[in-house]
Scaffold this motif. Structure first.
Motif, mmCIF file in Angstrom:
data_model
loop_
_atom_site.group_PDB
_atom_site.id
_atom_site.type_symbol
_atom_site.label_atom_id
_atom_site.label_comp_id
_atom_site.label_asym_id
_atom_site.label_seq_id
_atom_site.Cartn_x
_atom_site.Cartn_y
_atom_site.Cartn_z
ATOM 1 N N GLY A 1 51.774 16.371 -10.350
ATOM 2 C CA GLY A 1 52.079 17.429 -9.395
ATOM 3 C C GLY A 1 53.271 17.096 -8.535
ATOM 4 N N ASP A 2 53.601 18.029 -7.644
ATOM 5 C CA ASP A 2 54.763 17.830 -6.777
ATOM 6 C C ASP A 2 54.387 17.202 -5.436
ATOM 7 N N GLY A 3 53.154 16.759 -5.310
ATOM 8 C CA GLY A 3 52.703 16.100 -4.096
ATOM 9 C C GLY A 3 51.350 15.469 -4.347
ATOM 10 N N PRO A 4 50.830 14.700 -3.375
ATOM 11 C CA PRO A 4 49.522 14.077 -3.562
ATOM 12 C C PRO A 4 48.406 15.105 -3.564
ATOM 13 N N ALA A 5 47.308 14.747 -4.192
ATOM 14 C CA ALA A 5 46.089 15.566 -4.184
ATOM 15 C C ALA A 5 46.322 16.973 -4.720
ATOM 16 N N ALA A 6 47.066 17.085 -5.808
ATOM 17 C CA ALA A 6 47.382 18.404 -6.358
ATOM 18 C C ALA A 6 46.119 19.169 -6.755
ATOM 19 N N ALA A 7 45.155 18.486 -7.359
ATOM 20 C CA ALA A 7 43.918 19.160 -7.759
ATOM 21 C C ALA A 7 43.094 19.544 -6.544
ATOM 22 N N VAL A 8 43.002 18.648 -5.576
ATOM 23 C CA VAL A 8 42.223 18.931 -4.356
ATOM 24 C C VAL A 8 42.751 20.180 -3.665
ATOM 25 N N ARG A 9 44.058 20.328 -3.630
ATOM 26 C CA ARG A 9 44.649 21.492 -2.956
ATOM 27 C C ARG A 9 44.271 22.795 -3.649
ATOM 28 N N HIS B 1 40.192 25.711 -0.138
ATOM 29 C CA HIS B 1 39.387 26.625 0.663
ATOM 30 C C HIS B 1 37.928 26.192 0.762
ATOM 31 N N VAL B 2 37.544 25.191 -0.010
ATOM 32 C CA VAL B 2 36.154 24.760 -0.079
ATOM 33 C C VAL B 2 35.901 23.635 0.920
ATOM 34 N N ARG B 3 34.762 23.694 1.599
ATOM 35 C CA ARG B 3 34.421 22.668 2.584
ATOM 36 C C ARG B 3 33.516 21.612 1.958
ATOM 37 N N LEU B 4 33.804 20.344 2.217
ATOM 38 C CA LEU B 4 32.968 19.266 1.718
ATOM 39 C C LEU B 4 31.644 19.250 2.461
ATOM 40 N N PHE B 5 30.572 18.814 1.800
ATOM 41 C CA PHE B 5 29.306 18.756 2.510
ATOM 42 C C PHE B 5 29.055 17.380 3.117
ATOM 43 N N SER B 6 29.925 16.436 2.855
ATOM 44 C CA SER B 6 29.803 15.134 3.497
ATOM 45 C C SER B 6 30.880 15.004 4.566
ATOM 46 N N PRO B 7 30.547 14.444 5.726
ATOM 47 C CA PRO B 7 31.516 14.350 6.821
ATOM 48 C C PRO B 7 32.610 13.330 6.519
ATOM 49 N N PRO C 1 32.460 19.155 -2.208
ATOM 50 C CA PRO C 1 32.878 20.338 -1.498
ATOM 51 C C PRO C 1 31.765 21.348 -1.258
ATOM 52 N N SER C 2 31.918 22.139 -0.265
ATOM 53 C CA SER C 2 31.003 23.227 0.029
ATOM 54 C C SER C 2 31.807 24.413 0.521
ATOM 55 N N ALA C 3 31.147 25.515 0.699
ATOM 56 C CA ALA C 3 31.815 26.692 1.231
ATOM 57 C C ALA C 3 31.810 26.641 2.756
ATOM 58 N N PRO C 4 32.319 27.685 3.445
ATOM 59 C CA PRO C 4 32.405 27.632 4.904
ATOM 60 C C PRO C 4 31.063 27.318 5.553
ATOM 61 N N LEU C 5 31.112 26.704 6.723
ATOM 62 C CA LEU C 5 29.911 26.208 7.369
ATOM 63 C C LEU C 5 28.925 27.299 7.742
ATOM 64 N N THR C 6 29.363 28.525 7.826
ATOM 65 C CA THR C 6 28.437 29.597 8.168
ATOM 66 C C THR C 6 27.360 29.735 7.098
ATOM 67 N N GLY D 1 38.787 20.994 1.565
ATOM 68 C CA GLY D 1 39.670 20.304 0.642
ATOM 69 C C GLY D 1 41.090 20.269 1.168
ATOM 70 N N ALA D 2 41.532 21.370 1.784
ATOM 71 C CA ALA D 2 42.885 21.424 2.338
ATOM 72 C C ALA D 2 43.052 20.405 3.453
ATOM 73 N N GLN D 3 42.022 20.232 4.285
ATOM 74 C CA GLN D 3 42.092 19.248 5.357
ATOM 75 C C GLN D 3 42.055 17.827 4.810
ATOM 76 N N LEU D 4 41.278 17.600 3.778
ATOM 77 C CA LEU D 4 41.250 16.287 3.137
ATOM 78 C C LEU D 4 42.642 15.918 2.637
#
Length: 466
Positions: free
Chosen positions: A36-44, A48-54, A448-453, A83-86
């Motif tokens: 990819g053109d940067g790190p963590a190309a697959a993660v990006r 939009h998905v939230r991880l379930f582990s802190p 990953p998980s979906a939004p915390l709501t 994932g975007a924040q990771l």
């Protein structure tokens, strides 16, 4: 072999960059090759998905040391990142460190790995020959060892229940979505007001189903069908309140509630045999006796490793999983859930080809039970071995939180999972020591998980656990 040659790491995702951090920490020369053109190309791609582990479970130890020395502002360790924040808050700063950045090459897609001047047949002089890593642009990189952390994101499983594409699957590809579409965001228009068929029983399927259920509440005419091969959805519902990670357990609870309320139509015992597009812009999946018609299909059937890159190396692969033969019984999804995999390291990851290792989700082959912390420990162990520190390499440590289920078997009966508080795996995380290994003291993370709501969770790598 010259000690000046670098260790080549394939992939700049979480585990690849962890390997780079450990190599830097031990003063070993290395080169990271990222397509990819940067790190963590697959993660990006699932940002939009939230991880379930802190956060505290998702940061490699060597990476944390390097980042701390550079003045990195560590995130709140109890927050669940997306994932975007990771990628943005951890992996990008890690890749940009002076200790790593000069050694990371982007747009460097690996086409093949072999031994310089030696094919798979030749034995004489083999161990003394360096590795030759051929890139798609025709250039070669010579290495003393290769760590393959390229993952499986680009090689998803097919929809066909027999392991090969279903009849008509290739022709109907325009109707089929990759796992984890951004249903509530960038991809919303493809699903709003339409009927979507989700196929698969892992966390990736569950995440998408929960997002579609939320979309159905917002947009009239949106409907959701979920097809699985098993006789019921107990495997996907998981341990629920027995899960040691609450957000992961909440996934199954929310999903079950939507099925029981009729928001999600569950079809069990469905094995895709054929796909066919109709003239009205819809697609039909059939299992031989039943047909399910929808506007879109989301394929959440898991992933598989691509070993074609290393076809000229001597690998000892398990004939079922595609992992190393030594690792297979430790991760067999017929026997293990994500939380019951024993500690393992360089010994279990070794092939007859000295100096080559697959780490991360690719090391698990087709087993859907990979956890991010497992990959970090693999990278630490392998790098220690490459540095000649065999005591550290074999002192593998891991503590995985229980899922509340025993394994990943498709569940046929209605009472397969024991109704005993902690499920059949026990009520709490258990430290496990592998034979001849140190006691587990780390912990898993990275799912990953979906939004915390909604607090749903999904997998990114093996589909069970990410």
């Amino acid at each position: 072999m010259s000690t000046a040659l670098p260790v080549v790491v394939i992939g700049a995702g979480p585990v690849g960059l962890a390997a780079a951090a450990h190599l830097a920490g031990r003063g070993l020369p290395f080169t990271v090759l990222e397509a990819g053109d940067g790190p963590a190309a697959a993660v990006r791609q699932w940002g939009h998905v939230r991880l379930f582990s802190p956060w505290r479970y998702n940061i490699d130890t060597a990476a944390r040391r390097l980042l701390a020395d550079a003045g990195w502002a560590e995130p709140d360790l109890e927050v669940l990142p997306t994932g975007a924040q990771l990628a943005a808050d951890y992996l990008q700063p890690l890749a940009d460190l002076p200790a790593l950045k000069p050694h990371v090459r982007y747009g460097a897609r690996v086409e093949a790995v072999t031994r310089l001047g030696v094919d798979r047949l030749r034995t004489a002089g083999r161990e003394d020959a360096p590795f030759l890593v051929r890139l798609a642009d025709g250039t070669d990189v010579i290495a003393k060892a290769v760590i393959d952390a390229s993952g499986t994101w680009t090689t998803p499983n097919v929809l066909g229940a027999s392991g090969i594409p279903a009849r008509g699957e290739r022709a109907a590809a325009g109707f089929v979505e990759h796992a984890l579409p951004d249903v509530l965001g960038a991809d919303r228009d493809r699903f709003a007001g339409r009927r979507t068929l989700v196929i698969g029983a892992g966390h990736s399927a569950a995440n998408t189903l929960l997002s579609l259920a939320e979309l159905a509440e917002q947009v009239p005419g949106t409907s959701v069908v979920w097809a699985i091969r098993a006789g019921n959805a107990a495997r996907t519902y998981g341990g629920e309140t027995a899960d040691a990670l609450p957000a992961r357990g909440a996934l199954g609870t929310r999903l079950r509630e939507h099925v029981e309320a009729g928001v999600i139509e569950l079809v069990t015992g469905f094995s895709v045999q054929s796909l066919a597009a109709s003239g009205d812009g819809r697609v039909t999946a059939a299992d031989g006796t039943r047909e399910l018609t929808a506007d879109r299909i989301v394929s959440a059937t898991g992933f598989r490793p691509d070993h074609s890159l290393v076809a000229e190396l001597r690998l000892d692969l398990d004939p079922i999983l595609g992992s190393t033969r030594a690792l297979a019984p430790l991760i067999d999804p017929n026997e293990h859930s994500c939380g019951t995999v024993p500690p393992h390291g360089v010994d279990e990851l070794s092939h007859p080809e000295p100096g080559f290792y697959a780490v991360g989700v690719k090391s698990y082959g087709r087993a859907p039970t990979f956890l991010l912390a497992t990959g970090y420990e693999q990278a630490r162990s392998v790098v220690a071995a490459l540095a000649g520190d065999w005591d550290a390499a074999r002192d593998v440590q891991l503590d995985l939180p229980e899922t509340g289920v025993c394994n990943s078997n498709p569940i046929v009966g209605d009472t397969t999972i024991a109704a005993t508080g902690g499920g059949c795996c026990g009520p709490a995380p258990v430290a496990v020591a592998a034979p001849g290994r140190g006691l587990a003291t780390g912990i898993s993370g990275g799912l990953p998980s979906a939004p915390l709501t909604l607090l749903p969770v999904t997998g990114t790598g093996g589909d069970c656990c990410g």
